[in-house]
Design a protein around this motif. Structure first.
Motif, PDB file in Angstrom:
ATOM      1  N   MET A 304       0.779  -1.187   0.376  1.00  8.92           N
ATOM      2  CA  MET A 304      -0.043   0.343   0.104  1.00  8.92           C
ATOM      3  C   MET A 304       0.825   1.299   0.009  1.00  8.92           C
ATOM      4  O   MET A 304       0.154   2.246  -0.790  1.00  8.92           O
ATOM      5  N   ALA A 305       1.853   1.392   0.544  1.00  7.83           N
ATOM      6  CA  ALA A 305       2.772   1.886   0.776  1.00  7.83           C
ATOM      7  C   ALA A 305       3.689   2.370  -0.506  1.00  7.83           C
ATOM      8  O   ALA A 305       3.851   4.026  -1.034  1.00  7.83           O
ATOM      9  N   MET A 306       3.684   1.690  -0.936  1.00  9.40           N
ATOM     10  CA  MET A 306       4.682   1.903  -2.307  1.00  9.40           C
ATOM     11  C   MET A 306       4.123   2.825  -3.708  1.00  9.40           C
ATOM     12  O   MET A 306       4.228   2.677  -4.224  1.00  9.40           O
ATOM     13  N   GLY A 307       2.477   2.087  -3.618  1.00  7.99           N
ATOM     14  CA  GLY A 307       1.820   2.243  -4.444  1.00  7.99           C
ATOM     15  C   GLY A 307       1.161   3.497  -4.033  1.00  7.99           C
ATOM     16  O   GLY A 307       1.319   4.635  -5.170  1.00  7.99           O
ATOM     17  N   GLY A 308       0.652   4.274  -2.655  1.00  7.84           N
ATOM     18  CA  GLY A 308       0.701   5.617  -2.566  1.00  7.84           C
ATOM     19  C   GLY A 308       1.789   6.248  -3.010  1.00  7.84           C
ATOM     20  O   GLY A 308       1.269   7.772  -3.482  1.00  7.84           O
ATOM     21  N   ALA A 309       2.702   5.972  -2.730  1.00  3.79           N
ATOM     22  CA  ALA A 309       4.022   6.729  -2.458  1.00  3.79           C
ATOM     23  C   ALA A 309       3.984   7.260  -4.912  1.00  3.79           C
ATOM     24  O   ALA A 309       4.598   8.005  -5.178  1.00  3.79           O
ATOM     25  N   LEU A 310       3.943   5.917  -5.209  1.00  5.06           N
ATOM     26  CA  LEU A 310       3.854   6.219  -6.566  1.00  5.06           C
ATOM     27  C   LEU A 310       2.873   7.606  -7.045  1.00  5.06           C
ATOM     28  O   LEU A 310       3.157   8.235  -7.895  1.00  5.06           O
ATOM     29  N   VAL A 311       1.482   7.039  -6.611  1.00  4.07           N
ATOM     30  CA  VAL A 311       0.649   7.748  -6.497  1.00  4.07           C
ATOM     31  C   VAL A 311       0.764   9.409  -5.877  1.00  4.07           C
ATOM     32  O   VAL A 311       0.187  10.115  -6.920  1.00  4.07           O
ATOM     33  N   VAL A 312       1.530   9.746  -5.242  1.00  4.85           N
ATOM     34  CA  VAL A 312       1.445  11.285  -4.626  1.00  4.85           C
ATOM     35  C   VAL A 312       2.148  11.552  -5.954  1.00  4.85           C
ATOM     36  O   VAL A 312       2.475  12.831  -5.815  1.00  4.85           O
ATOM     37  N   ALA A 313       3.781  11.162  -6.140  1.00  2.00           N
ATOM     38  CA  ALA A 313       5.032  11.530  -7.252  1.00  2.00           C
ATOM     39  C   ALA A 313       4.249  11.648  -8.432  1.00  2.00           C
ATOM     40  O   ALA A 313       4.080  12.590  -8.483  1.00  2.00           O
ATOM     41  N   LEU A 314       3.674  10.933  -8.522  1.00  2.00           N
ATOM     42  CA  LEU A 314       2.286  11.499  -9.970  1.00  2.00           C
ATOM     43  C   LEU A 314       1.940  11.900 -10.079  1.00  2.00           C
ATOM     44  O   LEU A 314       1.705  12.941 -10.683  1.00  2.00           O
ATOM     45  N   THR A 315       1.003  12.365  -8.577  1.00  3.79           N
ATOM     46  CA  THR A 315      -0.446  13.343  -8.835  1.00  3.79           C
ATOM     47  C   THR A 315       0.366  14.605  -8.583  1.00  3.79           C
ATOM     48  O   THR A 315       0.513  15.587  -9.228  1.00  3.79           O
ATOM     49  N   THR A 316       2.213  14.278  -8.229  1.00  4.83           N
ATOM     50  CA  THR A 316       2.874  15.803  -7.583  1.00  4.83           C
ATOM     51  C   THR A 316       3.116  16.252  -9.094  1.00  4.83           C
ATOM     52  O   THR A 316       2.910  17.665  -9.696  1.00  4.83           O
ATOM     53  N   ALA A 317       3.490  15.491 -10.344  1.00  2.00           N
ATOM     54  CA  ALA A 317       4.531  15.949 -11.043  1.00  2.00           C
ATOM     55  C   ALA A 317       2.773  16.504 -11.761  1.00  2.00           C
ATOM     56  O   ALA A 317       3.042  17.206 -12.751  1.00  2.00           O
ATOM     57  N   THR A 318       1.474  15.721 -12.080  1.00  2.00           N
ATOM     58  CA  THR A 318       0.496  16.859 -12.836  1.00  2.00           C
ATOM     59  C   THR A 318       0.565  18.152 -11.895  1.00  2.00           C
ATOM     60  O   THR A 318      -0.146  19.133 -13.296  1.00  2.00           O
ATOM     61  N   GLY A 319       0.244  18.305 -10.677  1.00  2.00           N
ATOM     62  CA  GLY A 319       0.089  18.971 -10.646  1.00  2.00           C
ATOM     63  C   GLY A 319       1.181  20.378 -10.883  1.00  2.00           C
ATOM     64  O   GLY A 319       1.071  21.727 -10.940  1.00  2.00           O
ATOM     65  N   LEU A 320       2.115  20.292 -10.789  1.00  2.00           N
ATOM     66  CA  LEU A 320       3.683  21.039 -11.923  1.00  2.00           C
ATOM     67  C   LEU A 320       3.824  21.257 -13.031  1.00  2.00           C
ATOM     68  O   LEU A 320       4.456  21.620 -13.512  1.00  2.00           O
ATOM     69  N   THR A 321       3.396  20.055 -13.787  1.00  2.00           N
ATOM     70  CA  THR A 321       3.407  20.550 -15.540  1.00  2.00           C
ATOM     71  C   THR A 321       2.011  20.325 -15.585  1.00  2.00           C
ATOM     72  O   THR A 321       2.279  21.104 -16.911  1.00  2.00           O
ATOM     73  N   LEU A 322       1.171  19.158 -15.611  1.00  2.00           N
ATOM     74  CA  LEU A 322       0.406  19.003 -16.290  1.00  2.00           C
ATOM     75  C   LEU A 322      -1.238  20.603 -16.210  1.00  2.00           C
ATOM     76  O   LEU A 322      -1.207  20.992 -16.972  1.00  2.00           O
ATOM     77  N   VAL A 323      -0.848  21.082 -15.109  1.00  2.00           N
ATOM     78  CA  VAL A 323      -2.281  21.541 -14.874  1.00  2.00           C
ATOM     79  C   VAL A 323      -1.724  22.885 -15.749  1.00  2.00           C
ATOM     80  O   VAL A 323      -2.546  23.460 -15.770  1.00  2.00           O
ATOM     81  N   PRO A 324      -0.551  23.332 -15.058  1.00  2.00           N
ATOM     82  CA  PRO A 324       0.354  24.926 -15.535  1.00  2.00           C
ATOM     83  C   PRO A 324      -0.461  24.780 -17.520  1.00  2.00           C
ATOM     84  O   PRO A 324      -0.914  25.711 -17.711  1.00  2.00           O
ATOM     85  N   ALA A 325       0.422  23.770 -17.779  1.00  2.00           N
ATOM     86  CA  ALA A 325      -0.061  23.412 -18.624  1.00  2.00           C
ATOM     87  C   ALA A 325      -1.409  23.742 -19.740  1.00  2.00           C
ATOM     88  O   ALA A 325      -1.757  24.564 -20.324  1.00  2.00           O
ATOM     89  N   LEU A 326      -2.370  22.819 -19.041  1.00  2.00           N
ATOM     90  CA  LEU A 326      -3.515  23.178 -19.277  1.00  2.00           C
ATOM     91  C   LEU A 326      -4.084  24.663 -19.523  1.00  2.00           C
ATOM     92  O   LEU A 326      -4.939  25.100 -20.019  1.00  2.00           O
ATOM     93  N   ILE A 327      -3.745  24.489 -17.691  1.00  2.00           N
ATOM     94  CA  ILE A 327      -3.850  26.574 -17.710  1.00  2.00           C
ATOM     95  C   ILE A 327      -2.867  27.567 -18.554  1.00  2.00           C
ATOM     96  O   ILE A 327      -3.775  28.232 -19.214  1.00  2.00           O
TER      97      ILE A 327
END
Length: 700
Positions: A304-327
C-alpha cells in the motif's frame, strides 16, 4: 527554480500535454491489466511466530485448499438425495487435483444440520497447487457439486472467498471511481464557474490515475500488489489531483486579477512559484506519511505504501506540469475570480473570524469536542477481515453463515500446535493432556502419519476461531512448559502476532511521520511552534475519526444507512491506513493555509497580536475557498468507497470523509485560528531568533 519550471511549461505546453496524453492512453490500455496481476498478500511480517509455525506445518503436514458445500432443502435421509450425493462424491474423487472428499454418506464424517435439512460436503485439494491451478480444480469441483439433486447448493471456502474479494474489489473500484468523477466534475463546474475550468482538475486526475495504474502494472511484476491497494491508491490519486489543481487554478486567477497586463508566461511563473511550492511540500508530506507504513514490516501495508508513494509522486508531477500546461492553453476559458467567494466556500473565513473573537473558548470547546468523539476508541476491537467483509449477495459469505448458523458443531479453523519431538517422546502425552485441560479448549486432535521428530495437534478453541477466547488461548499455549520447542499456528495466532507487531512498531512509524512532516512544515514556515501545533491537531482529528468508526462499524450505528452488517470489530489495517492517509491529507490543507498565512505575515511590519490575527484571517480568507472546495471534492471522492460492498473499504471511505469534514471545519476553521490568535507572534518563534527579529522569508 519553480518559477523557471512555470516558464518552461508555458513555452512547451503542447509537448507537456502530449506526453501526459500518451501516458494516459498507455495507462488506459495497459493499466487495467494490473487486476490480472494482483494477489493475496500476507498481513504478517516475515519471521512472525505464527508465520514460522505455518511454514513448518506446511513442510511436515501440508494441507491443500478446502471447499465447503452446504446441500440444503431436502430431508437428509431422502433416498434420491443420498444416491445423488454419493455419485457426485465419487466423481469428485476422480478429478485430478482433489486429495480428499468428506460427506455424510460415503465417509464417517457425518455433518447434519439441526433441522436435518442440510448436510456438508468438504473437498480438500492437493497441497502444492498454484493459485491458478487450485482455482481451476475448484471450478471443476463446484460444477460437479451443483449437479447434486437438491433445491439449494451453497459452495464456499477461503480460496473462493479470496477470489470473490478480488472480483468485488474490481467492481467497487469501477463504481466508486465513476461516481466520484461524475460528482466531483459537477461540483467543480459549479464552483469554478465554467465547464472548461471544472473539467481541468478532472483531466489532471485522469492523468494521475492512469499513470498510477500503468506504474502499478509494472510494479506487480516485481512486488506483490493487492486489489485493495489498487482501490485505495487510485481514489487517493483522484483526491490529491483535484486538490492540487484547485490550488493552482485559484492562484492563477488571483495573479491574473492582481496584474491583468502581465504576460501569461509571467503569470504562470508566479503561480508555480507560489502554489507550486505548496503542492511540492504537500506531496512531500503525504509521501513522508506513507513511508511510515514501511515501518510496520507488514507486506500488505508495504504494498500500500509503495502504491501510495507512486500515486503521490505522479499526482505532484501533474500538479506542477500538466495543470500549468492546461492553464496555459485554456486560460481564456477560466473565469475571473469573483470579488466575493461563492456562497458556502467562504465558510473557513467566517469560522476563523468567529474563532478570533473568542479564541480561548473556541480552542477549549473544539478540543473537548474532538476528544469526546474519540471516546469510543477506548472500546475498540481489532480483527483480520474474513468472509464477513463480503456483501450479503456473496455465495462464499452465504456458505459461511449457513455453516455457522445451521449446524450444532460447525467446523472452524483450529489452532495448530507443532512440537519438535516424537509423539512417543518423554512428556509429550502429558503435554497434550495439559493442553486439553486449558480454559477455552473445546477439543484436541493429535495428527498421525508425520515425519519422525515432530508432533502436530489441532486445538479447537471455544467460541469463534479468532475471538478473545482463542487469542487468550494462544498466549497460554505458547507459555506452557513443553519437552521441546512449541509453535502455534492458526487465525487467532496470526491476529495475536499482528496486533503485537503493530503495537511494537507503532512508535517507530509515528517518529518517522512526525519528524518528516514536522521538518517539512518548519522548512515552509521557519517556525517550531506551528509544526508542533499542526501535528497535535492532526492527532486530535485522527482520534475523533477513529472514535466515529468504532461507533459506526463496530457498534453498528448507521449500518442500515451505509448498507452493511457490523461484525463487532474493525479491520486491523484500517487505523493504520487512516492514520497515514488522513495525516497526509490534513497536512495537505495545513500546507495550503500556512503557506498563504506565512506570505501575509511576511508582508507586515508589526508583530503584535492584532497583526498576527490579520495575517491569519487574510491567509484563510484567500485560501479558504480553495480548501473548502478541495475538502468537498475529496470528501466526495472518498465517499466513492462507501457505494461499494466491501466492509473494509467502506471503513476507509467513511473514515476519510469524516476526517476531512472534521479537519476543514473544526480544526482549520476553528482550532487553527483560535490557537494562532492566542499565541500571536509566538507562532513564529524558533530557537536563536526572537520573535521581533524573525526574518521575513519571501515565499517562492
Amino acid at each position: 527554480m519553480l518559477a523557471a519550471l512555470g516558464r518552461t511549461v508555458h513555452d512547451r505546453r503542447l509537448l507537456v500535454i502530449a506526453v501526459w496524453v500518451v501516458v494516459a492512453l498507455a495507462g488506459a490500455v495497459f493499466g487495467g491489466s494490473v487486476y490480472d496481476r494482483t494477489q493475496t498478500i500476507d498481513t504478517l511480517p516475515e519471521g512472525a511466530p505464527a508465520t514460522v509455525a505455518q511454514d513448518r506445518l506446511d513442510k511436515v503436514s501440508p494441507e491443500g485448499e478446502r471447499l465447503v458445500a452446504v446441500v440444503s432443502g431436502r430431508d437428509v435421509g431422502a433416498t434420491d438425495l443420498v444416491n445423488s450425493v454419493t455419485r457426485i462424491a465419487f466423481e469428485i474423487r476422480d478429478i485430478p487435483g482433489v486429495a480428499e472428499v468428506e460427506d455424510s454418506y460415503t465417509t464417517a464424517s457425518r455433518k447434519i444440520s439441526r433441522d436435518s435439512k442440510s448436510s456438508l460436503v468438504t473437498v480438500e485439494l492437493k497441497p502444492g497447487l498454484s493459485d491458478d491451478e487450485a482455482l481451476r480444480v475448484a471450478d471443476r469441483v463446484s460444477a460437479a457439486l451443483r449437479r447434486i439433486d437438491a433445491p439449494e447448493i451453497l459452495i464456499g471456502g477461503e480460496l473462493l472467498a479470496e477470489r470473490e474479494f478480488g472480483d468485488q474489489a474490481v467492481r467497487d473500484a469501477a463504481v466508486g471511481e465513476s461516481v466520484a468523477l461524475v460528482c466531483v466534475g459537477l461540483l467543480l463546474v459549479v464552483v469554478l464557474g465554467g465547464l472548461v475550468a471544472g473539467l481541468l482538475p478532472l483531466a489532471a486526475a485522469l492523468g494521475a490515475v492512469t499513470a498510477t495504474l500503468l506504474a502499478l502494472t509494472g510494479l506487480a511484476r516485481f512486488l506483490p500488489v493487492s486489489d485493495y491497494a489498487v482501490n485505495v491508491v487510485t481514489l487517493l490519486g483522484i483526491g490529491l489531483a483535484v486538490d492540487y489543481s484547485l490550488l493552482m487554478i485559484a492562484r492563477f486567477r488571483e495573479e491574473r486579477a492582481a496584474d491583468a497586463r502581465a504576460p501569461l508566461v509571467e503569470l504562470l511563473a508566479r503561480t508555480v512559484a507560489t502554489a507550486g511550492r505548496a503542492v511540492l511540500v504537500s506531496g512531500s508530506a503525504v509521501t513522508a506519511a506513507l513511508v511510515g507504513l514501511f515501518a510496520f514490516g507488514d507486506p500488505l501495508l508495504a504494498a500500500m505504501a509503495m502504491g501510495g508513494a507512486l500515486v503521490v509522486a505522479l499526482t505532484t508531477a501533474t500538479g506542477l506540469t500538466l495543470v500549468p500546461a492546461l492553464i496555459a492553453v485554456a486560460h481564456r476559458r477560466i473565469p475571473a475570480r469573483r470579488s466575493r467567494p461563492r456562497r458556502g466556500t467562504d465558510v473557513l473565513a467566517r469560522l476563523a473570524a468567529f474563532a478570533q473573537r473568542r479564541p480561548a473558548a473556541v480552542a477549549l470547546t473544539a478540543t473537548l469536542g474532538l476528544l469526546a468523539l474519540g471516546t469510543p476508541l477506548f472500546f475498540v476491537e481489532f480483527a483480520n477481515s474474513d468472509v464477513r467483509a463480503l456483501p450479503r449477495s456473496s455465495e462464499a459469505r452465504q456458505t459461511y453463515e449457513a455453516v455457522q448458523g445451521r449446524f450444532a458443531d460447525p467446523p472452524k479453523a483450529p489452532l495448530t500446535i507443532v512440537v519438535e519431538a516424537d509423539p512417543a517422546g518423554p512428556g509429550l502425552t502429558q503435554f497434550f493432556d495439559t493442553v486439553r485441560g486449558q480454559p477455552g479448549v473445546s477439543d484436541v486432535f493429535v495428527r498421525s502419519d508425520l515425519p519422525p521428530g515432530v508432533s502436530v495437534a489441532d486445538v479447537v478453541p471455544s467460541g469463534t476461531a479468532d475471538g478473545e477466547q482463542a487469542q487468550g488461548l494462544v498466549a497460554r499455549l505458547r507459555a506452557l512448559d513443553a519437552p521441546a520447542p512449541v509453535l502455534v499456528a492458526g487465525p487467532a495466532a496470526e491476529l495475536v502476532d499482528a496486533k503485537r507487531s503493530v503495537a511494537g512498531r507503532l512508535p517507530l512509524a509515528l517518529a518517522i511521520i512526525v519528524l518528516a512532516t514536522g521538518a517539512l512544515l518548519f522548512a515552509l514556515t521557519r517556525s517550531v511552534v506551528v509544526p508542533v501545533k499542526a501535528i497535535v491537531m492532526n492527532l486530535l482529528t485522527l482520534a475523533a475519526t477513529m472514535g466515529v468508526l468504532v461507533a459506526v462499524f463496530q457498534w453498528g450505528w448507521a449500518a442500515g444507512l451505509l448498507g452493511f452488517e457490523p461484525w463487532g470489530a474493525l479491520d486491523l489495517t484500517t487505523p493504520l491506513l487512516l492514520f497515514v492517509f488522513a495525516f497526509g491529507l490534513s497536512m495537505d490543507y495545513e500546507v495550503f493555509l500556512l503557506a498563504r498565512i506565512k506570505e501575509e505575515w511576511d508582508r507586515r511590519t508589526s508583530t503584535d497580536r492584532a497583526a498576527s490575527d490579520r495575517a491569519v484571517l487574510a491567509g484563510i480568507t484567500a485560501t479558504g475557498p480553495v480548501v473548502t472546495t478541495a475538502a468537498l471534492a475529496i470528501g466526495v471522492v472518498f465517499l466513492g468507497f462507501v457505494v461499494g460492498d466491501l466492509v473494509a473499504v467502506k471503513e476507509i471511505g467513511v473514515g476519510m470523509a469524516v476526517a476531512v469534514l472534521l479537519d476543514v471545519t473544526v480544526v482549520r476553521g476553528l482550532l487553527l485560528p483560535a490557537t494562532m490568535s492566542l499565541l500571536g507572534r509566538w507562532n513564529w518563534w524558533r530557537p536563536g531568533v526572537t520573535t521581533k527579529q524573525a526574518p521575513r522569508v519571501p515565499v517562492g
